[in-house]
Scaffold this active site. Structure first.
Site, PDB file in Angstrom:
ATOM      1  N   LYS A  23      12.038  17.609   2.352  1.00  0.00           N
ATOM      2  CA  LYS A  23      11.911  18.421   3.561  1.00  0.00           C
ATOM      3  C   LYS A  23      13.026  18.086   4.547  1.00  0.00           C
ATOM      4  O   LYS A  23      13.561  16.987   4.438  1.00  0.00           O
ATOM      5  CB  LYS A  23      10.536  18.219   4.198  1.00  0.00           C
ATOM      6  CG  LYS A  23      10.381  16.844   4.899  1.00  0.00           C
ATOM      7  CD  LYS A  23       9.041  16.720   5.532  1.00  0.00           C
ATOM      8  CE  LYS A  23       9.077  16.815   7.026  1.00  0.00           C
ATOM      9  NZ  LYS A  23       9.694  15.668   7.714  1.00  0.00           N
ATOM     10  N   HIS A  74       5.806  13.273   1.646  1.00  0.00           N
ATOM     11  CA  HIS A  74       5.417  11.891   1.336  1.00  0.00           C
ATOM     12  C   HIS A  74       4.005  11.556   1.792  1.00  0.00           C
ATOM     13  O   HIS A  74       3.404  10.615   1.307  1.00  0.00           O
ATOM     14  CB  HIS A  74       6.462  10.885   1.843  1.00  0.00           C
ATOM     15  CG  HIS A  74       6.366  10.568   3.299  1.00  0.00           C
ATOM     16  ND1 HIS A  74       6.828  11.402   4.270  1.00  0.00           N
ATOM     17  CD2 HIS A  74       5.844   9.500   3.953  1.00  0.00           C
ATOM     18  CE1 HIS A  74       6.608  10.853   5.456  1.00  0.00           C
ATOM     19  NE2 HIS A  74       6.004   9.696   5.295  1.00  0.00           N
ATOM     20  N   HIS A 107       3.181  17.709   6.851  1.00  0.00           N
ATOM     21  CA  HIS A 107       2.230  16.592   6.747  1.00  0.00           C
ATOM     22  C   HIS A 107       0.842  16.938   7.287  1.00  0.00           C
ATOM     23  O   HIS A 107      -0.175  16.675   6.650  1.00  0.00           O
ATOM     24  CB  HIS A 107       2.738  15.364   7.513  1.00  0.00           C
ATOM     25  CG  HIS A 107       4.113  14.913   7.114  1.00  0.00           C
ATOM     26  ND1 HIS A 107       4.587  15.025   5.828  1.00  0.00           N
ATOM     27  CD2 HIS A 107       5.113  14.339   7.829  1.00  0.00           C
ATOM     28  CE1 HIS A 107       5.815  14.536   5.779  1.00  0.00           C
ATOM     29  NE2 HIS A 107       6.160  14.126   6.974  1.00  0.00           N
TER      30      HIS A 107
HETATM   31  C1  BG6 Z   1       8.838  12.124   8.433  1.00  0.00           C
HETATM   32  C2  BG6 Z   1       9.315  12.651   9.751  1.00  0.00           C
HETATM   33  O1  BG6 Z   1       8.626  13.169   7.533  1.00  0.00           O
HETATM   34  O2  BG6 Z   1       7.613  11.412   8.631  1.00  0.00           O
HETATM   35  C3  BG6 Z   1       9.496  11.511  10.740  1.00  0.00           C
HETATM   36  O3  BG6 Z   1      10.552  13.336   9.576  1.00  0.00           O
HETATM   37  C4  BG6 Z   1       8.226  10.702  10.863  1.00  0.00           C
HETATM   38  O4  BG6 Z   1       9.873  12.023  12.019  1.00  0.00           O
HETATM   39  C5  BG6 Z   1       7.726  10.283   9.487  1.00  0.00           C
HETATM   40  O5  BG6 Z   1       8.508   9.562  11.638  1.00  0.00           O
HETATM   41  C6  BG6 Z   1       6.362   9.639   9.581  1.00  0.00           C
HETATM   42  O6  BG6 Z   1       6.029   9.086   8.343  1.00  0.00           O
HETATM   43  P1  BG6 Z   1       5.137   7.772   8.241  1.00  0.00           P
HETATM   44  O7  BG6 Z   1       4.950   7.584   6.779  1.00  0.00           O
HETATM   45  O8  BG6 Z   1       5.918   6.675   8.905  1.00  0.00           O
HETATM   46  O9  BG6 Z   1       3.864   8.073   8.973  1.00  0.00           O
END
Ligand code: BG6
Length: 482
Positions: free
Chosen positions: A142, A172, A234
């Site tokens: 993404k 992710h 997400h």
């Molecule tokens: C990413 C975003 O996809 O996810 C980031 O681009 C964000 O801005 C991150 O900080 C958050 O992921 P996690 O796994 O740290 O909660």
């Protein structure tokens, strides 16, 4: 892994690759999950040789996995890595890449860890060299576009060269052990299912709060904003897992079909809901963990007059028999009071009370990160005379039960790609439905030039977000007792 592989990472010297992908692959190595002759080939513009590239990765492993770093294992892992300097527009170089990949029979995976503006050039190069054979897989990182139109354009380019079954759109969040545990909680127990609907649930809250700011990504972030960065992907994925119907099996399409139904059932935005049901915020300077932090507009790479949002809170509704009328509150933001991702299910109050005093409705809080636990707020008799009741909670902490190492999200997803399991990847129809739902919000903000409301760094966001829940007679989890 019983199949050997060639994993080609485009953008192989980029931030994501160094911070997440190589550490994840290294973790897979620690568990012996990579085929002995699997190769990882980084393709990027920089002129490096293998030794220089390996030194870069070694440094990244030490930095991002300090506790897991082991010299012998790292040497074994680094030996898999090679470097391929690439000008993405030079087709002759893809032919050269093909020759090095053709030396042996293996599964080839192309991982596009680059901005989507480079997708057409790379896919064109792969096509021109005949590298897009039906046995290959392609992973797309993404953001897959900025809006519905550009996401469709990207898809068109991708699907001209690859079949949908070869395409792995990564999110992710779906690779997080805790997110998958939501599936286990919902569908591995009978206890919750009878309550998991509009009859018993008053509202649902999904929060992904971060304490970090935009770090070194100011320029990228300013073109993106929290809504595209977190909500379109997400948060909607989390919403799907919370709200979906039980799939008939864990078969990739059985799960993805049910997720798709949720996105398709999201109530479309109206002029009124665009005005009333979404809060756009941007952090001002403040204090976090005792340190003063700058305002978003003073971050490097961000224009002083930026109107990009670093926070979004919204109320959504799922128009189906299970959920009609139940508000789903979603919020995410940078520089918030705590790093916390959680799903809160607020149940309805008991219909009739026989006790003196107020009864707090039951609440189930599923924390996804940084901890992983479930807390169920219930009423119990307070000791002493009379029949007074008081709120207590039942705690279920997963670390008390599982001693095994938790797989990293990228580790799991990369292994899924290598094994050919697309369950945790977004299918084209779902990604498209998600963009269709978010597009009116993007249009509204743009046409009406809606400026974000300031919130102080280190807080839970603008007060308007509290009004969003208050209007429905509820409150955000941290605003309620205990
Ligand atoms: C990413 C975003 O996809 O996810 C980031 O681009 C964000 O801005 C991150 O900080 C958050 O992921 P996690 O796994 O740290 O909660």
């Amino acid at each position: 892994m019983n199949e050997t592989f060639d994993l080609v990472i485009f953008g192989g010297t980029g931030d994501l690759a160094l911070r997440k992908l190589y550490p994840a692959l290294y973790l897979a190595e620690t568990d012996g999950n990579l085929h002995a002759s699997g190769r990882i080939i980084a393709a990027a513009r920089q002129q490096l040789d293998d030794a220089q590239f390996r030194a870069k990765v070694s440094e990244a492993l030490k930095r991002f996995l300090p506790e897991k770093y082991d010299e012998a294992l790292a040497t074994k892992f680094l030996a898999r890595l090679t470097y391929f300097p690439l000008d993405v527009n030079n087709h002759a170089q893809y032919a050269q890449m093909k020759r090095s990949l053709d030396e042996r029979v293996s599964r080839t995976v192309f991982y596009l860890s680059v901005g989507p503006s480079l997708f057409p050039a790379i896919i064109g190069g792969l096509q021109a060299a005949g590298l897009n054979t039906p046995e290959t897989r392609i992973v797309l990182e993404k953001p897959l576009g900025r809006d519905l139109k550009s996401s469709r354009e990207i898809n068109e380019v991708v699907l001209k060269a690859f079949a949908e079954s070869q395409v792995y759109r990564i999110d992710h969040y779906l690779g997080k052990e805790t997110v998958q545990n939501l599936l286990a909680l919902r569908f591995g127990n009978t206890l919750l299912e009878p309550l998991w609907n509009r009859t018993w649930v008053r509202d649902v809250q999904i929060t992904i709060a971060e304490t970090v700011g935009v770090e070194t990504r100011g320029e990228f972030y300013d073109n993106t904003g929290a809504f595209r960065d977190m909500v379109q992907n997400h948060m909607l994925n989390l919403l799907c897992i919370v709200a979906m119907e039980p799939p008939s099996s864990l078969d990739p399409d059985a799960v993805r079909d049910e997720k798709l139904q949720v996105v398709r059932s999201l109530k479309p935005w109206t002029a009124e809901s665009l005005r009333e049901h979404i809060v756009r915020g941007q952090y001002r300077g403040g204090t976090l963990a005792g340190q003063s932090v700058p305002a978003y507009a003073s971050e490097e790479g961000v224009p002083k007059d930026s109107i990009t949002e670093t926070y979004v809170a919204l109320r959504a509704e799922i128009a189906n028999w299970r959920w009609a009328g139940v508000p789903f509150f979603l919020r995410t933001g940078k520089r918030m009071a705590e790093r916390r991702a959680e799903v809160v299910i607020n149940f309805k109050a008991p219909p009739h009370s026989i006790f003196p005093g107020a009864l707090n409705p039951n609440r189930m809080v599923i924390t996804l990160q940084p901890d992983e636990n479930v807390r169920l707020y219930t009423m119990a008799k307070a000791p002493g005379d009379g029949m007074r009741v008081r709120e207590v909670h039942l705690d279920l902490d997963f670390k008390d039960f599982f001693r095994e190492r938790r797989q990293d999200a990228y580790e799991r997803l990369l292994l899924d790609v290598l094994r050919g399991n697309p369950t945790l990847f977004m299918r084209n129809d779902e990604a498209d439905a998600a963009w269709r739902w978010v597009q009116p919000v993007l249009d509204h903000w743009q046409h009406e030039a809606i400026a974000p409301i300031g919130y102080t760094a280190g807080t839970w966001g603008p007060p308007a977000a509290s009004r969003l829940t208050a209007k429905e007679g509820t409150a955000w989890h941290e605003e309620t007792s205990v």
